[in-house]
Design an enzyme around this catalytic site. Structure first.
Site, PDB file in Angstrom:
ATOM      1  N   THR A  46       0.841  -1.203   0.000  1.00  0.00           N
ATOM      2  CA  THR A  46       0.000   0.000   0.000  1.00  0.00           C
ATOM      3  C   THR A  46       0.874   1.249   0.000  1.00  0.00           C
ATOM      4  O   THR A  46       0.619   2.206  -0.736  1.00  0.00           O
ATOM      5  CB  THR A  46      -0.888   0.016   1.268  1.00  0.00           C
ATOM      6  OG1 THR A  46      -1.653  -1.176   1.295  1.00  0.00           O
ATOM      7  CG2 THR A  46      -1.797   1.230   1.286  1.00  0.00           C
ATOM      8  N   VAL A 284     -12.584   6.613   6.094  1.00  0.00           N
ATOM      9  CA  VAL A 284     -13.017   6.480   7.499  1.00  0.00           C
ATOM     10  C   VAL A 284     -12.161   5.490   8.282  1.00  0.00           C
ATOM     11  O   VAL A 284     -12.520   5.109   9.393  1.00  0.00           O
ATOM     12  CB  VAL A 284     -14.505   6.062   7.578  1.00  0.00           C
ATOM     13  CG1 VAL A 284     -15.399   7.148   7.010  1.00  0.00           C
ATOM     14  CG2 VAL A 284     -14.753   4.730   6.883  1.00  0.00           C
ATOM     15  N   HIS A 458      21.969  28.020  11.419  1.00  0.00           N
ATOM     16  CA  HIS A 458      21.105  29.195  11.282  1.00  0.00           C
ATOM     17  C   HIS A 458      21.091  29.644   9.820  1.00  0.00           C
ATOM     18  O   HIS A 458      22.129  29.617   9.178  1.00  0.00           O
ATOM     19  CB  HIS A 458      21.619  30.334  12.160  1.00  0.00           C
ATOM     20  CG  HIS A 458      20.802  31.587  12.021  1.00  0.00           C
ATOM     21  ND1 HIS A 458      19.543  31.697  12.572  1.00  0.00           N
ATOM     22  CD2 HIS A 458      21.042  32.753  11.364  1.00  0.00           C
ATOM     23  CE1 HIS A 458      19.050  32.898  12.278  1.00  0.00           C
ATOM     24  NE2 HIS A 458      19.934  33.552  11.544  1.00  0.00           N
TER      25      HIS A 458
HETATM   26  C1  LIG Z   1      -3.435   7.234   1.353  1.00  0.00           C
HETATM   27  C2  LIG Z   1      -2.473   6.680   2.365  1.00  0.00           C
HETATM   28  C3  LIG Z   1      -1.410   7.455   2.779  1.00  0.00           C
HETATM   29  C4  LIG Z   1      -0.519   6.958   3.713  1.00  0.00           C
HETATM   30  N1  LIG Z   1       0.509   7.752   4.103  1.00  0.00           N
HETATM   31  C5  LIG Z   1       1.396   7.289   5.009  1.00  0.00           C
HETATM   32  C6  LIG Z   1       2.504   8.080   5.400  1.00  0.00           C
HETATM   33  O1  LIG Z   1       2.690   9.205   4.934  1.00  0.00           O
HETATM   34  N2  LIG Z   1       3.372   7.567   6.295  1.00  0.00           N
HETATM   35  C7  LIG Z   1       3.193   6.322   6.822  1.00  0.00           C
HETATM   36  O2  LIG Z   1       4.014   5.897   7.643  1.00  0.00           O
HETATM   37  N3  LIG Z   1       2.152   5.547   6.475  1.00  0.00           N
HETATM   38  C8  LIG Z   1       1.258   5.999   5.575  1.00  0.00           C
HETATM   39  N4  LIG Z   1       0.218   5.204   5.189  1.00  0.00           N
HETATM   40  C9  LIG Z   1       0.067   3.882   5.831  1.00  0.00           C
HETATM   41  C10 LIG Z   1       1.003   2.871   5.197  1.00  0.00           C
HETATM   42  O3  LIG Z   1       0.728   2.782   3.826  1.00  0.00           O
HETATM   43  C11 LIG Z   1       0.831   1.533   5.875  1.00  0.00           C
HETATM   44  O4  LIG Z   1       0.982   1.669   7.264  1.00  0.00           O
HETATM   45  C12 LIG Z   1       1.869   0.542   5.368  1.00  0.00           C
HETATM   46  O5  LIG Z   1       1.754   0.367   3.985  1.00  0.00           O
HETATM   47  C13 LIG Z   1       1.706  -0.803   6.078  1.00  0.00           C
HETATM   48  O6  LIG Z   1       2.644  -1.689   5.579  1.00  0.00           O
HETATM   49  P1  LIG Z   1       2.373  -3.257   5.594  1.00  0.00           P
HETATM   50  O7  LIG Z   1       3.599  -3.888   5.068  1.00  0.00           O
HETATM   51  O8  LIG Z   1       1.855  -3.658   6.897  1.00  0.00           O
HETATM   52  O9  LIG Z   1       1.145  -3.478   4.580  1.00  0.00           O
HETATM   53  P2  LIG Z   1       0.906  -3.054   3.077  1.00  0.00           P
HETATM   54  O10 LIG Z   1       1.748  -1.941   2.664  1.00  0.00           O
HETATM   55  O11 LIG Z   1      -0.572  -2.887   2.970  1.00  0.00           O
HETATM   56  O12 LIG Z   1       1.361  -4.320   2.253  1.00  0.00           O
HETATM   57  C14 LIG Z   1       0.684  -5.536   2.346  1.00  0.00           C
HETATM   58  C15 LIG Z   1       0.945  -6.313   1.082  1.00  0.00           C
HETATM   59  O13 LIG Z   1       0.459  -7.636   1.265  1.00  0.00           O
HETATM   60  C16 LIG Z   1      -0.088  -8.092   0.045  1.00  0.00           C
HETATM   61  N5  LIG Z   1      -0.999  -9.195   0.369  1.00  0.00           N
HETATM   62  C17 LIG Z   1      -2.151  -9.133   1.083  1.00  0.00           C
HETATM   63  N6  LIG Z   1      -2.687 -10.380   1.224  1.00  0.00           N
HETATM   64  C18 LIG Z   1      -1.840 -11.227   0.579  1.00  0.00           C
HETATM   65  C19 LIG Z   1      -1.849 -12.622   0.390  1.00  0.00           C
HETATM   66  N7  LIG Z   1      -2.814 -13.411   0.889  1.00  0.00           N
HETATM   67  N8  LIG Z   1      -0.848 -13.184  -0.327  1.00  0.00           N
HETATM   68  C20 LIG Z   1       0.146 -12.404  -0.858  1.00  0.00           C
HETATM   69  N9  LIG Z   1       0.200 -11.058  -0.688  1.00  0.00           N
HETATM   70  C21 LIG Z   1      -0.782 -10.493   0.030  1.00  0.00           C
HETATM   71  C22 LIG Z   1      -0.781  -6.850  -0.514  1.00  0.00           C
HETATM   72  O14 LIG Z   1      -0.982  -6.957  -1.901  1.00  0.00           O
HETATM   73  C23 LIG Z   1       0.213  -5.760  -0.133  1.00  0.00           C
HETATM   74  O15 LIG Z   1       1.136  -5.532  -1.177  1.00  0.00           O
HETATM   75  C24 LIG Z   1      -0.688   5.652   4.235  1.00  0.00           C
HETATM   76  C25 LIG Z   1      -1.744   4.853   3.802  1.00  0.00           C
HETATM   77  C26 LIG Z   1      -2.637   5.352   2.878  1.00  0.00           C
HETATM   78  C27 LIG Z   1      -3.761   4.479   2.411  1.00  0.00           C
END
Ligand SMILES: Cc1cc2nc3c(=O)[nH]c(=O)nc-3n(C[C@H](O)[C@H](O)[C@H](O)COP(=O)(O)OP(=O)(O)OC[C@H]3O[C@@H](n4cnc5c(N)ncnc54)[C@H](O)[C@@H]3O)c2cc1C
Length: 482
Positions: A46, A284, A458
């Protein structure tokens, strides 16, 4: 061609290639473990594809356009035109560079990459369905698994993301058009960042929020600055209202052009309001992706909200299964996910590792930005410290004046008897960067004196961190001491 159902073995199976999963995979491979990473969609998750990176690219571009158009006070007169398609190409190119980099880094570290959707089929096995028809399945036997499947946006009843008119944050970040009228449901950080961005790109934005203020997890004096700047940008707020219904409207000429939607909201007392729009962005909150993992096959049970409970090492109820990132709950932030991934990988490699959750910063990329880390004064008090607070208003910062950005402040919280820095709240341009210094101070066990006697360049905004520390000690030069 249907591929045969092969079974391979690995030390560590990582499910999900976001900032939690890919970082865990690389660190585990660096520790000489055999690692397999499964990703069903796009490397970088994401964050890189639909979150942090595209949103910050758009925010930055919107800032450039907005600042150029509003620099009359500096004697600069410009009327920038936004080419939304070219802007999208640029943003996509930024994303592609980073996601390509993630894939290369994984491979260079010896991580085996599998494209497909993984689900548990036993305590030590997972089945992976490859994308596309007839691409088959494969099984992986693992010693340890790291679940890093992230989160997805929560839908509101009657506002299905499948409708063209209803955007999730992912749709909003993927659009090539700026709607004339945008209603944003939800004034959390994603709603506020995107409202600000689309307002700066020319949309007429209304934010509908069930609670009575924006960014409910932050203190009033923090949100006040952001809300008042949003008002100056022309963003309207309707608090105490929940989105209830979506209706299509028709301008009557039968060509579909100029038609729009109406968002019907309701207060707790049943009072109804109607907002006309071209698009509605629903922001939300986000929910964990655990329902597709067949967790019971592994012997795991999520909590009532779908999150996996973990300890300081990321270990779930099962010794050999770890969960990191959004799927493991708050803080749902990319840098937290990556640190959790590192800790899980090092724990699996037999090293002593744990997450020090007190110093995880968070940032909101609104105008101005918000950066926070550690404890607020009230939290420090509640935890039994004897807090002292120092502040530097931005209007007293020379650098802020040169940037024409004087709304906001830098605040530092410390324990008075020992001087140890406990936290900070920053509302300022580049607050996301400034907060790193206070985070480092907490992590290093630095005192107010350490921060105050560190010579800062500064003129910079970072001098405000030093001045806030001096203020807490009653020794500020450029502000009146408390
Ligand atoms: C609009 C937006 C803006 C954001 N801005 C920020 C920011 O500025 N700073 C910040 O720190 N955080 C931000 N976030 C939050 C951040 O994106 C998430 O906290 C972060 O991506 C979480 O990482 P993760 O590895 O847990 O999950 P994710 O990044 O969601 O990755 C999970 C991955 O798992 C894969 N997956 C899921 N199920 C399966 C499966 N069964 N088999 C194989 N693959 C699978 C998905 O395809 C995905 O690629 C933002 C989020 C959004 C939506």
């Amino acid at each position: 061609m249907v591929m045969g159902d092969v079974t391979t073995g690995t030390d560590v199976l990582v499910i999900g290639g976001g900032p939690g999963g890919y970082v865990a995979a690389i660190r585990a491979a660096q520790r000489d473990l055999d690692v397999t990473l499964v990703e069903k969609d796009a490397y970088g998750g994401t964050c890189l594809n639909h979150g942090c990176i595209p949103s910050k690219a758009l925010i930055n571009a919107a800032d450039v356009a907005h600042e150029a158009a509003h620099a009359e006070g500096m004697g600069i007169h410009a009327d920038p035109a936004v080419d939304a398609a070219a802007l999208t190409d640029w943003k996509d190119d930024v994303v592609d560079q980073l996601t390509g980099g993630v894939e290369k880094l994984c491979k260079a570290n010896g991580v085996t990459l599998i494209e497909g959707t993984a689900a548990f089929s036993g305590e030590h096995t997972a089945r992976i369905a490859h994308g596309g028809d007839g691409q088959g399945m494969e099984s992986v036997e693992f010693e340890h698994a790291i679940v890093a499947t992230g989160s997805r946006p929560i839908e509101v009843p009657n506002f299905p993301f499948a409708e063209d008119a209803v955007w999730s944050s992912r749709d909003a970040l993927g659009t090539e058009t700026v709607p004339d009228r945008l209603v944003v449901v939800g004034a959390g950080y994603i709603g506020m960042e995107l409202s600000t961005t689309f307002a700066k790109l020319g949309a007429d934005v209304t934010v509908v929020e069930m609670l009575d203020d924006v960014l409910p997890i932050y203190d009033d004096d923090v949100t006040r600055v952001v809300r008042s700047r949003a008002n100056e940008l022309g963003i309207d707020f309707s608090f105490g209202e929940g989105a209830r219904d979506l209706r299509e409207t028709d301008d009557g000429d039968g060509d579909g052009d100029g038609d729009g939607i109406e968002i019907v909201t309701e207060t707790e007392d049943g009072e109804e309001s109607v907002y006309g729009a071209d698009r509605v962005l629903v922001a939300v909150g986000r929910e964990p992706v655990t329902d597709t993992l067949e967790l019971d096959a592994a012997g795991l049970e999520p909590d009532e909200n779908g999150f996996l409970k973990t300890d300081a090492q990321g270990q779930t109820d099962l010794d050999h299964v770890f969960a990191v990132g959004d799927v493991a709950g708050d803080p749902m932030l990319a840098h937290a996910a990556s640190h959790e991934g590192i800790v899980a990988a090092e724990t699996i490699a037999g090293e002593p590792a744990a997450l020090d959750a007190q110093a995880i910063p968070s940032a909101v990329f609104t105008d101005p930005e918000i950066g926070t880390v550690g404890l607020t004064e009230a939290e420090a008090d509640a935890e039994g410290f004897d807090p002292v607070v120092g502040e530097m208003p931005l209007r007293a910062s020379g650098r802020a004046l040169t940037m024409d950005e004087t709304d906001g402040f830098v605040r530092i919280v410390a324990d008075e008897p020992s001087g140890y820095v406990l936290g900070g709240q920053v509302v300022a341009p580049e607050a996301s960067e400034l907060i790193a210094e206070i985070g480092l101070a907490i992590e290093m066990g630095a005192t107010l004196e350490d921060v105050a006697t560190t010579v800062h360049t500064h003129p910079t905004l970072s001098e405000a961190v030093m001045e806030a520390a001096e203020n807490a000690m009653g020794q500020a030069i450029h502000t009146l001491n408390r």
